[in-house]
Design an enzyme around this catalytic site. Structure first.
Site, PDB file in Angstrom:
ATOM      1  N   SER A 204       0.825  -1.209   0.000  1.00  0.00           N
ATOM      2  CA  SER A 204       0.000   0.000   0.000  1.00  0.00           C
ATOM      3  C   SER A 204       0.861   1.262   0.000  1.00  0.00           C
ATOM      4  O   SER A 204       2.066   1.203   0.250  1.00  0.00           O
ATOM      5  CB  SER A 204      -0.890   0.023   1.245  1.00  0.00           C
ATOM      6  OG  SER A 204      -0.090   0.283   2.380  1.00  0.00           O
ATOM      7  N   LYS A 205       0.195   2.371  -0.284  1.00  0.00           N
ATOM      8  CA  LYS A 205       0.889   3.654  -0.274  1.00  0.00           C
ATOM      9  C   LYS A 205       1.530   3.889   1.088  1.00  0.00           C
ATOM     10  O   LYS A 205       2.633   4.419   1.193  1.00  0.00           O
ATOM     11  CB  LYS A 205      -0.098   4.775  -0.592  1.00  0.00           C
ATOM     12  CG  LYS A 205       0.503   6.159  -0.478  1.00  0.00           C
ATOM     13  CD  LYS A 205      -0.466   7.229  -0.904  1.00  0.00           C
ATOM     14  CE  LYS A 205       0.167   8.603  -0.927  1.00  0.00           C
ATOM     15  NZ  LYS A 205       0.617   9.081   0.373  1.00  0.00           N
ATOM     16  N   ARG A 206       0.821   3.464   2.134  1.00  0.00           N
ATOM     17  CA  ARG A 206       1.343   3.670   3.482  1.00  0.00           C
ATOM     18  C   ARG A 206       2.686   2.959   3.689  1.00  0.00           C
ATOM     19  O   ARG A 206       3.582   3.472   4.333  1.00  0.00           O
ATOM     20  CB  ARG A 206       0.315   3.220   4.519  1.00  0.00           C
ATOM     21  CG  ARG A 206       0.200   4.231   5.632  1.00  0.00           C
ATOM     22  CD  ARG A 206      -0.929   3.951   6.602  1.00  0.00           C
ATOM     23  NE  ARG A 206      -2.185   3.600   5.968  1.00  0.00           N
ATOM     24  CZ  ARG A 206      -2.949   2.590   6.382  1.00  0.00           C
ATOM     25  NH1 ARG A 206      -2.565   1.829   7.385  1.00  0.00           N
ATOM     26  NH2 ARG A 206      -4.101   2.344   5.795  1.00  0.00           N
TER      27      ARG A 206
ATOM     28  N   GLY B  65       4.905   2.416   1.432  1.00  0.00           N
ATOM     29  CA  GLY B  65       5.908   3.213   0.734  1.00  0.00           C
ATOM     30  C   GLY B  65       6.290   4.443   1.547  1.00  0.00           C
ATOM     31  O   GLY B  65       7.467   4.763   1.702  1.00  0.00           O
ATOM     32  N   ASP B  66       5.275   5.122   2.098  1.00  0.00           N
ATOM     33  CA  ASP B  66       5.538   6.329   2.889  1.00  0.00           C
ATOM     34  C   ASP B  66       6.388   5.989   4.112  1.00  0.00           C
ATOM     35  O   ASP B  66       7.308   6.708   4.469  1.00  0.00           O
ATOM     36  CB  ASP B  66       4.220   6.967   3.344  1.00  0.00           C
ATOM     37  CG  ASP B  66       3.458   7.581   2.178  1.00  0.00           C
ATOM     38  OD1 ASP B  66       4.075   7.740   1.107  1.00  0.00           O
ATOM     39  OD2 ASP B  66       2.261   7.883   2.332  1.00  0.00           O
TER      40      ASP B  66
END
Ligand code: GLU
Length: 505
Positions: A261-263, A265-266
């Site tokens: 998920s994007k999370r 990656g962040d």
């Protein structure tokens, strides 16, 4: 096999996740392999989830990856429109067709009523499924008598059209990756096909368009597997030929626990989208992070597919040759950020010094540094093996462009000796006397002087590096001195003697 026609059918709901790009890539490779057609269809019938800019983002991402669309919004084609909202009025008749044939019905339950039933079921630790088991007790054209529901339609009451899922049927269908799948229809619900806003749902529009666009193979993410039985039944209900289906595995988090998920990656510092997403909650992109599109594609294709050999580096042409659906994995593949960097490193090594110099020149320009391209080619050649991204050239070469501002104190403590200033002073004279200051002759002359004087090579060379670079790092010493030139080398030695010398007093 009839003429292969495949499609990538994203919904423009935000930036395209790399899982989506991979779906597009596999479709593209499959189409090219069989001289087929790759179609891009934008599925935007869900007006609530529509996000401005997402459609352009999808098209730009595919272009960046080198995935060429044969039929689509920009490319045109015989089977358009390729944006579902541009043909929104054409779906109604298909919903009617199913109602007429007894495969679908009108349902008048309000969202509030449905929510109340969901909550009630939840309290009883049950799942509310709108299907044959409960449909008779709800508000629809099956439970109500004909006069009543026709009157409701005439009054313009809000309704949806639902698929009439038959009870107690074992349905069996094949997936090219997962093989045979059997599902009992009692576990399925009467999905909404047509909404109260006059728009078809994804299910109806998707099946209708796949049929009208003569799609032969549906290759899509495994999140659509639960919809697969319904889709097969819709084809049957319409009396249309069912395409082949292949559901691709998920791309997993680096630890393998769940979907990437994007999370993730962040939190861990890597992108999960191909391009930077500039709207609302922004997101970093592989492109802006400095990935070459070929490296990105190469990394991506191996997340869920393997060639059956040890080969890891593939051009798009090679992939078109070797790609097969049979070699797509059943289970998810972990995304490995280090491996992604490794691919970029490999592709960077394959680039010519000229290509790299041109890209690095842009980077330098932005810093206000202007360097001749031939000199830059030499420079990138010196440090290429140490970098994975063009921007990393700067970290490896900053001292070529500016003298050190300070000197590594640890290196001074370990390497700077009492007679170092004297030796460096002598070295200046040696350097002045070298006829050809290119790397090999300069090195030979310096080594000859060291030998004659009986100095320790390590002591001299470390001191030279310290004053020229500011730390004990960088490529071959005489490659550096030759590149910055005799005068600059001397200036840096003089400055080093004076600054470090003072510090030592
Ligand atoms: N519009 C769906 C999506 O957003 C397409 C699924 C399919 O390929 O059938 O992924």
């Amino acid at each position: 096999m009839s003429q292969v026609r495949v499609r990538f059918a994203p919904s423009p709901t935000g930036p395209l996740h790399i899982g989506g790009v991979r779906t597009a890539l596999y479709n593209y490779l499959f189409a090219r392999k069989y001289n087929g057609t790759f179609i891009l269809r934008i599925e935007d019938t869900d007006q609530v989830r529509y996000v401005e800019g997402a459609e352009e983002y999808i098209m730009e991402a595919l272009k960046w990856c080198g995935i060429k669309v044969d039929e689509g919004i920009e490319e045109g084609g015989e089977y358009g429109p390729y944006r579902q909202s541009d043909k929104k009025d054409s779906y109604r008749k298909y919903a009617d067709m199913l109602i007429d044939r007894g495969f679908a019905y009108y349902a008048f339950d309000t969202p509030e009523e449905l929510e109340a039933m969901r909550l009630k079921a939840e309290k009883e630790r049950k799942m509310f499924i709108y299907n044959a088991a409960v449909r008779e007790s709800l508000k629809n054209s099956i439970s109500l008598d004909d006069v009543e529901w026709n009157a409701m339609l005439d009054r313009g009451e809000s309704y949806v059209v639902r698929f009439k899922m038959p009870p107690d049927e074992e349905i069996s269908f094949d997936d090219l990756i997962r093989g045979n799948i059997v599902v009992n229809t009692n576990t399925l619900d009467d999905k909404v096909l047509f909404k109260s806003d006059g728009m078809p749902t994804y299910h109806l529009a998707n099946i209708v368009d796949d049929h009208l666009m003569k799609i032969t193979h549906v290759i899509r993410g495994e999140e659509w597997l639960p919809s697969f039985p319904l889709h097969v039944m819709l084809y049957k209900a319409f009396g249309w030929e069912t395409p082949f289906f292949a559901h691709l595995p998920l791309i997993l988090k680096p630890d393998g626990k769940g979907k990437l998920s994007k999370r993730d990656g962040d939190r861990m510092g890597f992108p999960v989208f191909p391009l930077y997403w500039p709207y609302g909650e922004t997101a970093r992109g592989f492109r802006e992070d400095g990935y070459f599109p070929e490296a990105f594609v190469n990394m991506l294709v191996l997340l869920g597919w393997n060639p059956g050999t040890e080969q890891e580096i593939f051009s798009m042409e090679e992939l078109i040759n070797v790609f097969t659906i049979e070699r797509v994995h059943k289970s998810g593949s972990r995304f490995d950020p280090e491996k992604a960097k490794w691919f970029n490193h490999q592709y960077l090594q394959k680039k010519s010094n000229n290509q790299l110099a041109l890209e690095f020149r842009e980077f330098l320009r932005a810093k206000g540094i202007h360097v001749d391209i031939v000199r830059l080619e030499i420079l990138v050649g010196l440090v290429k093996e140490r970098v994975s991204f063009v921007r990393e050239f700067w970290d490896q070469t900053d001292f070529f462009f500016r003298p050190p501002e300070d000197y590594d104190s640890e290196a001074i403590r370990k390497r700077w000796q009492e007679n170092t200033p004297v030796m460096l002073q002598e070295l200046i004279d040696v350097i002045r006397g070298i006829p050809d200051f290119s790397p090999a002759p300069a090195e030979a002359a310096v080594r000859e002087w060291i030998g004659k004087k009986g100095y320790n090579t390590g002591v001299v060379m470390n001191a030279l590096r310290l004053v020229v670079v500011g730390a004990l790092r960088g490529p071959h010493m005489f490659d550096i001195t030759s590149w910055i030139g005799r005068e600059e080398t001397i200036r840096r030695i003089e400055k080093g003697i004076s600054v470090i010398g003072k510090q030592q007093q």
